[in-house]
Design an enzyme around this catalytic site. Sequence first.
Site, PDB file in Angstrom:
ATOM      1  N   TYR A  33       0.825  -1.209   0.000  1.00  0.00           N
ATOM      2  CA  TYR A  33       0.000   0.000   0.000  1.00  0.00           C
ATOM      3  C   TYR A  33       0.856   1.253   0.000  1.00  0.00           C
ATOM      4  O   TYR A  33       2.076   1.189   0.213  1.00  0.00           O
ATOM      5  CB  TYR A  33      -0.951   0.001   1.204  1.00  0.00           C
ATOM      6  CG  TYR A  33      -0.306   0.315   2.540  1.00  0.00           C
ATOM      7  CD1 TYR A  33       0.536  -0.600   3.162  1.00  0.00           C
ATOM      8  CD2 TYR A  33      -0.539   1.527   3.183  1.00  0.00           C
ATOM      9  CE1 TYR A  33       1.124  -0.310   4.392  1.00  0.00           C
ATOM     10  CE2 TYR A  33       0.042   1.823   4.412  1.00  0.00           C
ATOM     11  CZ  TYR A  33       0.876   0.900   5.010  1.00  0.00           C
ATOM     12  OH  TYR A  33       1.458   1.193   6.212  1.00  0.00           O
ATOM     13  N   ARG A  52       8.303   4.101  -4.518  1.00  0.00           N
ATOM     14  CA  ARG A  52       8.341   3.083  -3.461  1.00  0.00           C
ATOM     15  C   ARG A  52       7.360   1.950  -3.751  1.00  0.00           C
ATOM     16  O   ARG A  52       7.658   0.776  -3.497  1.00  0.00           O
ATOM     17  CB  ARG A  52       8.045   3.713  -2.105  1.00  0.00           C
ATOM     18  CG  ARG A  52       8.233   2.713  -0.963  1.00  0.00           C
ATOM     19  CD  ARG A  52       8.153   3.371   0.389  1.00  0.00           C
ATOM     20  NE  ARG A  52       6.858   4.004   0.591  1.00  0.00           N
ATOM     21  CZ  ARG A  52       6.584   4.833   1.591  1.00  0.00           C
ATOM     22  NH1 ARG A  52       7.509   5.139   2.466  1.00  0.00           N
ATOM     23  NH2 ARG A  52       5.388   5.375   1.712  1.00  0.00           N
ATOM     24  N   ARG A 100      -7.619 -20.532  -2.233  1.00  0.00           N
ATOM     25  CA  ARG A 100      -6.627 -20.348  -1.187  1.00  0.00           C
ATOM     26  C   ARG A 100      -5.514 -21.391  -1.293  1.00  0.00           C
ATOM     27  O   ARG A 100      -5.727 -22.574  -1.032  1.00  0.00           O
ATOM     28  CB  ARG A 100      -7.285 -20.418   0.198  1.00  0.00           C
ATOM     29  CG  ARG A 100      -6.315 -20.065   1.315  1.00  0.00           C
ATOM     30  CD  ARG A 100      -6.986 -20.114   2.673  1.00  0.00           C
ATOM     31  NE  ARG A 100      -6.037 -19.742   3.718  1.00  0.00           N
ATOM     32  CZ  ARG A 100      -5.131 -20.564   4.244  1.00  0.00           C
ATOM     33  NH1 ARG A 100      -5.057 -21.819   3.828  1.00  0.00           N
ATOM     34  NH2 ARG A 100      -4.295 -20.141   5.172  1.00  0.00           N
ATOM     35  N   LEU A 203      11.144   0.958   7.155  1.00  0.00           N
ATOM     36  CA  LEU A 203      10.603   1.441   5.889  1.00  0.00           C
ATOM     37  C   LEU A 203      11.338   2.730   5.507  1.00  0.00           C
ATOM     38  O   LEU A 203      11.562   3.601   6.356  1.00  0.00           O
ATOM     39  CB  LEU A 203       9.104   1.739   6.047  1.00  0.00           C
ATOM     40  CG  LEU A 203       8.423   2.143   4.738  1.00  0.00           C
ATOM     41  CD1 LEU A 203       8.249   0.921   3.838  1.00  0.00           C
ATOM     42  CD2 LEU A 203       7.081   2.791   5.016  1.00  0.00           C
TER      43      LEU A 203
HETATM   44  N1  PMP Z   1       7.705   3.496   8.931  1.00  0.00           N
HETATM   45  C1  PMP Z   1       6.561   2.806   8.950  1.00  0.00           C
HETATM   46  C2  PMP Z   1       6.546   1.465   9.614  1.00  0.00           C
HETATM   47  C3  PMP Z   1       5.395   3.334   8.383  1.00  0.00           C
HETATM   48  O1  PMP Z   1       4.254   2.623   8.398  1.00  0.00           O
HETATM   49  C4  PMP Z   1       5.438   4.624   7.801  1.00  0.00           C
HETATM   50  C5  PMP Z   1       4.194   5.246   7.242  1.00  0.00           C
HETATM   51  N2  PMP Z   1       3.701   4.546   6.164  1.00  0.00           N
HETATM   52  C6  PMP Z   1       6.653   5.303   7.786  1.00  0.00           C
HETATM   53  C7  PMP Z   1       7.763   4.716   8.361  1.00  0.00           C
HETATM   54  C8  PMP Z   1       6.769   6.663   7.163  1.00  0.00           C
HETATM   55  O2  PMP Z   1       6.740   6.606   5.752  1.00  0.00           O
HETATM   56  P1  PMP Z   1       6.179   7.816   4.901  1.00  0.00           P
HETATM   57  O3  PMP Z   1       6.981   9.019   5.298  1.00  0.00           O
HETATM   58  O4  PMP Z   1       6.422   7.427   3.495  1.00  0.00           O
HETATM   59  O5  PMP Z   1       4.740   7.959   5.242  1.00  0.00           O
END
Ligand code: PMP
Length: 281
Positions: A33, A52, A100, A203
């Site tokens: 997502y 991303r 599934r 992330l």
């Molecule tokens: N880390 C995690 C685990 C997240 O869920 C998010 C938000 N999606 C972020 C960092 C921040 O990412 P972004 O700045 O792209 O929203």
Amino acid sequence: MSRIVYVNGSFVPEEDAKVSIFDRGFLFADGVYEVTPVVNFKLVDYAAHVERLTRSLNELKMAWPCTVPELRTMHEELVVRNNLAEGIIYMQVTRGVADRMFNFPKDTRSSLVAFPQVMKLVDNPNARMGVKIVTTPDLRWARRDIKTIMLLAPCLGKEEAYQKGAAEAWMVEDGKVTEGTSSNAYIVKGNTIITRPISNSILNGCTRRALFRMAKEHGVEIEERLFTPEEAYAADEAFLTSASQFVMPITEIDGKRIGGGQVGPVVRKMRELFLEEAQRG
Ligand code: PMP
């Protein structure tokens, strides 16, 4: 008034939006997502989110559900059809509908759904006083660099934070902070922002990337290294970033006041820079 949402090629009122119980997103969390902010009816930093998304899909060998231009048009249509002045567009791609079985189905089309959410991003009242956060063990899997819809561990962490009267939880692994349940994590010492380097453990936030660019442009140092909760307790400032919060000051961690409980100058400046850029469009 109900929202207009997008489901596999159609814009429909949210009450009429349906997905199959055999969707692999529902059965396996086999999906990815993105959340793109909208300010003044405009998508903010959209290109970074598509980049991303492309990476997430590639890492999971999942097919694009539409073309790249179609995805942008869909985002813009949702803004227009919902008259969305400020908020976010949430979108998710799953591996689609199939009987599934664990291995990937053949000849199954990816599913795409998206919807808007109204939010106060610019004049977020939390930003004035800063938020409280807590720390909690990081229970997630080993590929946190992929933005999957498998978010049970972050939900547990966020719920724990809310139960303790806090807004976010910083997750801790091997004694070091990884990131927030839905945000990246930072502390400040003097004029230097300290944050964990990018790896499979966190992330790569789009807001993080923008923060790095703005810090460089304005002479704020960034040091990429691991830090402990104890170091965070003693920091001059602390903050988090995410697409829906931009730069959010943190004034308390695990009941300990950061920077005397006041929003500090570095985080204040970085938030201002973000808001300027987002409002400029
Ligand atoms: N880390 C995690 C685990 C997240 O869920 C998010 C938000 N999606 C972020 C960092 C921040 O990412 P972004 O700045 O792209 O929203």
